[in-house]
Design a protein around this motif. Structure first.
Motif, PDB file in Angstrom:
ATOM      1  N   GLN A  33       0.740  -1.193   0.096  1.00  0.00           N
ATOM      2  CA  GLN A  33       0.076   0.024  -0.017  1.00  0.00           C
ATOM      3  C   GLN A  33       0.809   1.248   0.010  1.00  0.00           C
ATOM      4  O   GLN A  33       0.363   2.097  -0.224  1.00  0.00           O
ATOM      5  CB  GLN A  33      -0.691  -0.036   1.307  1.00  0.00           C
ATOM      6  CG  GLN A  33      -1.896  -1.074   1.219  1.00  0.00           C
ATOM      7  CD  GLN A  33      -2.948  -0.900  -0.078  1.00  0.00           C
ATOM      8  OE1 GLN A  33      -2.816  -1.549  -1.026  1.00  0.00           O
ATOM      9  NE2 GLN A  33      -4.034  -0.165   0.093  1.00  0.00           N
ATOM     10  N   ILE A  34       2.046   1.034   0.170  1.00  0.00           N
ATOM     11  CA  ILE A  34       3.077   2.387   0.172  1.00  0.00           C
ATOM     12  C   ILE A  34       2.827   3.011  -1.143  1.00  0.00           C
ATOM     13  O   ILE A  34       2.949   4.362  -1.122  1.00  0.00           O
ATOM     14  CB  ILE A  34       4.374   1.796   0.618  1.00  0.00           C
ATOM     15  CG1 ILE A  34       4.607   1.704   2.274  1.00  0.00           C
ATOM     16  CG2 ILE A  34       5.208   3.208   0.299  1.00  0.00           C
ATOM     17  CD1 ILE A  34       5.936   1.069   2.715  1.00  0.00           C
ATOM     18  N   GLU A  55       1.151   1.962 -14.871  1.00  0.00           N
ATOM     19  CA  GLU A  55       2.187   0.802 -15.482  1.00  0.00           C
ATOM     20  C   GLU A  55       2.756   0.125 -14.335  1.00  0.00           C
ATOM     21  O   GLU A  55       3.007  -1.110 -14.230  1.00  0.00           O
ATOM     22  CB  GLU A  55       3.045   1.259 -16.498  1.00  0.00           C
ATOM     23  CG  GLU A  55       2.308   1.350 -17.766  1.00  0.00           C
ATOM     24  CD  GLU A  55       3.294   2.062 -18.863  1.00  0.00           C
ATOM     25  OE1 GLU A  55       4.462   2.253 -18.655  1.00  0.00           O
ATOM     26  OE2 GLU A  55       3.052   2.444 -19.977  1.00  0.00           O
ATOM     27  N   ILE A  56       3.067   0.914 -12.962  1.00  0.00           N
ATOM     28  CA  ILE A  56       4.000   0.287 -12.145  1.00  0.00           C
ATOM     29  C   ILE A  56       3.092  -0.438 -11.481  1.00  0.00           C
ATOM     30  O   ILE A  56       3.563  -1.756 -10.911  1.00  0.00           O
ATOM     31  CB  ILE A  56       4.712   1.516 -11.419  1.00  0.00           C
ATOM     32  CG1 ILE A  56       5.724   2.182 -12.322  1.00  0.00           C
ATOM     33  CG2 ILE A  56       5.370   1.034 -10.029  1.00  0.00           C
ATOM     34  CD1 ILE A  56       6.386   3.343 -11.511  1.00  0.00           C
ATOM     35  N   ALA A  57       2.036  -0.014 -10.962  1.00  0.00           N
ATOM     36  CA  ALA A  57       1.057  -0.769 -10.343  1.00  0.00           C
ATOM     37  C   ALA A  57       0.319  -2.035 -10.932  1.00  0.00           C
ATOM     38  O   ALA A  57       0.339  -3.152 -10.348  1.00  0.00           O
ATOM     39  CB  ALA A  57      -0.291   0.104  -9.973  1.00  0.00           C
ATOM     40  N   GLY A 237      -8.885  -8.364  -8.603  1.00  0.00           N
ATOM     41  CA  GLY A 237      -8.703  -7.230  -9.604  1.00  0.00           C
ATOM     42  C   GLY A 237      -9.633  -6.003  -9.337  1.00  0.00           C
ATOM     43  O   GLY A 237      -9.202  -4.823  -9.332  1.00  0.00           O
ATOM     44  N   GLY A 238     -10.778  -6.022  -8.941  1.00  0.00           N
ATOM     45  CA  GLY A 238     -11.821  -5.036  -8.764  1.00  0.00           C
ATOM     46  C   GLY A 238     -11.324  -4.171  -7.260  1.00  0.00           C
ATOM     47  O   GLY A 238     -11.251  -2.976  -7.295  1.00  0.00           O
ATOM     48  N   TYR A 239     -10.730  -5.120  -6.300  1.00  0.00           N
ATOM     49  CA  TYR A 239     -10.210  -4.405  -5.170  1.00  0.00           C
ATOM     50  C   TYR A 239      -9.113  -3.486  -5.435  1.00  0.00           C
ATOM     51  O   TYR A 239      -9.157  -2.109  -5.035  1.00  0.00           O
ATOM     52  CB  TYR A 239      -9.923  -5.497  -4.252  1.00  0.00           C
ATOM     53  CG  TYR A 239      -9.196  -4.689  -2.800  1.00  0.00           C
ATOM     54  CD1 TYR A 239      -9.742  -3.997  -2.040  1.00  0.00           C
ATOM     55  CD2 TYR A 239      -7.663  -4.919  -2.993  1.00  0.00           C
ATOM     56  CE1 TYR A 239      -8.879  -3.439  -0.853  1.00  0.00           C
ATOM     57  CE2 TYR A 239      -7.073  -4.148  -1.875  1.00  0.00           C
ATOM     58  CZ  TYR A 239      -7.697  -3.449  -0.957  1.00  0.00           C
ATOM     59  OH  TYR A 239      -6.593  -2.875   0.044  1.00  0.00           O
ATOM     60  N   TYR A 240      -8.086  -4.045  -6.216  1.00  0.00           N
ATOM     61  CA  TYR A 240      -6.803  -3.314  -6.318  1.00  0.00           C
ATOM     62  C   TYR A 240      -6.861  -2.319  -7.249  1.00  0.00           C
ATOM     63  O   TYR A 240      -6.283  -1.259  -7.165  1.00  0.00           O
ATOM     64  CB  TYR A 240      -5.772  -4.276  -6.912  1.00  0.00           C
ATOM     65  CG  TYR A 240      -5.120  -5.286  -5.948  1.00  0.00           C
ATOM     66  CD1 TYR A 240      -4.386  -4.678  -4.674  1.00  0.00           C
ATOM     67  CD2 TYR A 240      -5.205  -6.589  -5.969  1.00  0.00           C
ATOM     68  CE1 TYR A 240      -3.864  -5.579  -3.769  1.00  0.00           C
ATOM     69  CE2 TYR A 240      -4.837  -7.460  -4.935  1.00  0.00           C
ATOM     70  CZ  TYR A 240      -4.287  -6.920  -3.888  1.00  0.00           C
ATOM     71  OH  TYR A 240      -3.896  -7.657  -2.682  1.00  0.00           O
ATOM     72  N   ALA A 241      -7.762  -2.170  -8.346  1.00  0.00           N
ATOM     73  CA  ALA A 241      -8.061  -1.314  -9.212  1.00  0.00           C
ATOM     74  C   ALA A 241      -8.712  -0.037  -8.151  1.00  0.00           C
ATOM     75  O   ALA A 241      -8.062   1.315  -8.626  1.00  0.00           O
ATOM     76  CB  ALA A 241      -9.314  -1.609 -10.211  1.00  0.00           C
ATOM     77  N   ILE A 242      -9.333  -0.366  -7.242  1.00  0.00           N
ATOM     78  CA  ILE A 242      -9.860   1.006  -6.677  1.00  0.00           C
ATOM     79  C   ILE A 242      -8.818   1.352  -5.419  1.00  0.00           C
ATOM     80  O   ILE A 242      -8.624   2.778  -5.343  1.00  0.00           O
ATOM     81  CB  ILE A 242     -11.240   0.484  -5.843  1.00  0.00           C
ATOM     82  CG1 ILE A 242     -12.291   0.682  -6.711  1.00  0.00           C
ATOM     83  CG2 ILE A 242     -11.477   1.542  -4.794  1.00  0.00           C
ATOM     84  CD1 ILE A 242     -13.517  -0.070  -6.308  1.00  0.00           C
ATOM     85  N   ALA A 243      -8.355   0.485  -4.786  1.00  0.00           N
ATOM     86  CA  ALA A 243      -7.363   0.743  -3.625  1.00  0.00           C
ATOM     87  C   ALA A 243      -6.153   1.348  -4.014  1.00  0.00           C
ATOM     88  O   ALA A 243      -5.656   2.363  -3.355  1.00  0.00           O
ATOM     89  CB  ALA A 243      -7.047  -0.710  -2.885  1.00  0.00           C
ATOM     90  N   THR A 244      -5.845   1.168  -5.375  1.00  0.00           N
ATOM     91  CA  THR A 244      -4.277   1.595  -5.698  1.00  0.00           C
ATOM     92  C   THR A 244      -4.587   3.077  -5.974  1.00  0.00           C
ATOM     93  O   THR A 244      -3.615   4.074  -5.696  1.00  0.00           O
ATOM     94  CB  THR A 244      -4.075   0.889  -7.136  1.00  0.00           C
ATOM     95  OG1 THR A 244      -3.695  -0.375  -6.721  1.00  0.00           O
ATOM     96  CG2 THR A 244      -2.806   1.795  -7.744  1.00  0.00           C
ATOM     97  N   TRP A 245      -5.743   3.390  -6.557  1.00  0.00           N
ATOM     98  CA  TRP A 245      -6.171   4.788  -7.094  1.00  0.00           C
ATOM     99  C   TRP A 245      -6.744   5.719  -6.258  1.00  0.00           C
ATOM    100  O   TRP A 245      -6.795   6.929  -6.243  1.00  0.00           O
ATOM    101  CB  TRP A 245      -6.682   4.814  -8.689  1.00  0.00           C
ATOM    102  CG  TRP A 245      -5.635   4.340  -9.708  1.00  0.00           C
ATOM    103  CD1 TRP A 245      -5.670   3.239 -10.192  1.00  0.00           C
ATOM    104  CD2 TRP A 245      -4.544   5.076 -10.120  1.00  0.00           C
ATOM    105  NE1 TRP A 245      -4.627   3.024 -11.126  1.00  0.00           N
ATOM    106  CE2 TRP A 245      -4.026   4.392 -11.244  1.00  0.00           C
ATOM    107  CE3 TRP A 245      -4.098   6.291  -9.849  1.00  0.00           C
ATOM    108  CZ2 TRP A 245      -2.962   4.696 -11.877  1.00  0.00           C
ATOM    109  CZ3 TRP A 245      -2.927   6.801 -10.719  1.00  0.00           C
ATOM    110  CH2 TRP A 245      -2.427   5.970 -11.573  1.00  0.00           C
TER     111      TRP A 245
END
Length: 322
Positions: A33-34, A55-57, A237-245
């Motif tokens: 999460q950092i 791209e990094i994420a 996929g749904g979680y990380y798309a939201i949590a990342t951004w």
């Protein structure tokens, strides 16, 4: 019987394994999460586009999938605990390497390598806790271990607030990545207090390390492999798309600033923690399949409500990646 009675009835080896997996997952989450927390700073400092930041994420997540496969194979060959140690060391070291990156390409490579350990730790930890905890407590124990993700997210957020108070943004994001080497200390605990599951040792004595990848893509496991892969791909996929951004969206699109974003994320993290514990309790009561079904419907309803809320200016909240 109280809702925590299952924990009191666990044996000492079960408890040691539980806490080791919990903190392994929490510290893994912290390092993952950092990056989402420093995306706005890196974009501003290096003049990156949101596509490059994305791209990094994406590379991190794709490599984490590969790391899961590799760790799964290693866990069958060298043991669950040893694999867990290796993956924790791996993602800790490459999180530290991220703090030294001087270019977009260097950070891309460092995060991609970090992703191998991130995915591998999850795999090794999930197998370890699943094999050590007795069946009647397994759902609650595994679910509670997963709540460590929210704890790790909170640790990352706390570290961000501290580092960005102590340093200028151009240095603070590097200091935050440097904090990510801390999980390496957990390896010492694993080496001293956590043993391989008896079921693993018994299987090794009986059949040796002969497990092959083709076994999970052959009958009778093929259907289970395909369906569970599709299920987890959609959910994760749904979680990380939201949590990342989400931090970037709140800071740049909604203008909350770093302090307002931190406060907002604290609420999200608290809700996440409550959800993990609720799911852990329900898993042994209503079953795993029903739990997925109920939470999937609830998540879809919340997303619809979230994106439909009208603001004072008449606009709606929408989440996008640039």
């Amino acid at each position: 019987m109280t809702s925590t009675g299952w924990f009191a009835r666990m044996s000492p080896p079960e408890r040691r394994t539980f806490w080791s997996c919990f903190w392994g997952w929490a510290l893994d989450a912290m390092d993952v999460q950092i990056y989402s927390l420093v995306i706005p700073t890196i974009i501003a400092t290096w003049d990156l586009s949101t596509r490059e930041a994305g791209e990094i994420a994406t590379a991190t997540l794709l490599s984490s999938a590969l790391g899961g496969w590799i760790a799964g194979a290693l866990a069958d060959r060298i043991g669950r605990v040893r694999t867990l140690q290796l993956t924790i060391l791996w993602f800790s070291i490459f999180t530290l390497v991220c703090s030294l990156a001087q270019t977009f390409e260097q950070l891309l490579v460092a995060r991609t390598l970090m992703g191998l350990g991130f995915g591998g730790e999850w795999t090794a930890g999930a197998v370890l806790i699943g094999e050590v905890i007795r069946p009647e407590h397994r759902g609650r124990a595994v679910g509670t271990v997963q709540s460590g993700w929210a704890v790790g997210w909170a640790l990352a957020l706390t570290a961000q607030v501290v580092t960005f108070q102590l340093f200028e943004p151009e240095i603070a994001w590097r200091a935050l990545f440097a904090v990510g080497v801390a999980p390496a200390a957990l390896v010492l605990v694993l080496r001293r207090f956590v043993a391989e599951p008896p079921v693993f040792e018994e299987t090794r004595r009986r059949v040796g390390a002969r497990a092959r990848l083709r076994e999970i893509v052959s009958r009778p496991l093929l259907r289970i492999t395909v369906l569970t892969s599709l299920l987890t791909t959609g959910a994760q996929g749904g979680y990380y798309a939201i949590a990342t951004w989400l931090p970037t969206y709140l800071e740049t699109e909604r203008g909350l600033g770093s302090l307002g974003t931190s406060a907002y994320l604290a609420v999200v993290i608290a809700g996440s923690f409550a959800g993990y514990l609720t799911g852990a309790h329900l898993a042994d009561r209503i079953g795993r399949r029903a739990l997925f079904f109920v939470f999937a419907i609830g998540a879809a309803a919340i997303v619809v409500a979230y994106t439909s809320v009208e603001l004072d200016d008449g606009s709606t909240w929408t989440l996008h990646a640039g």
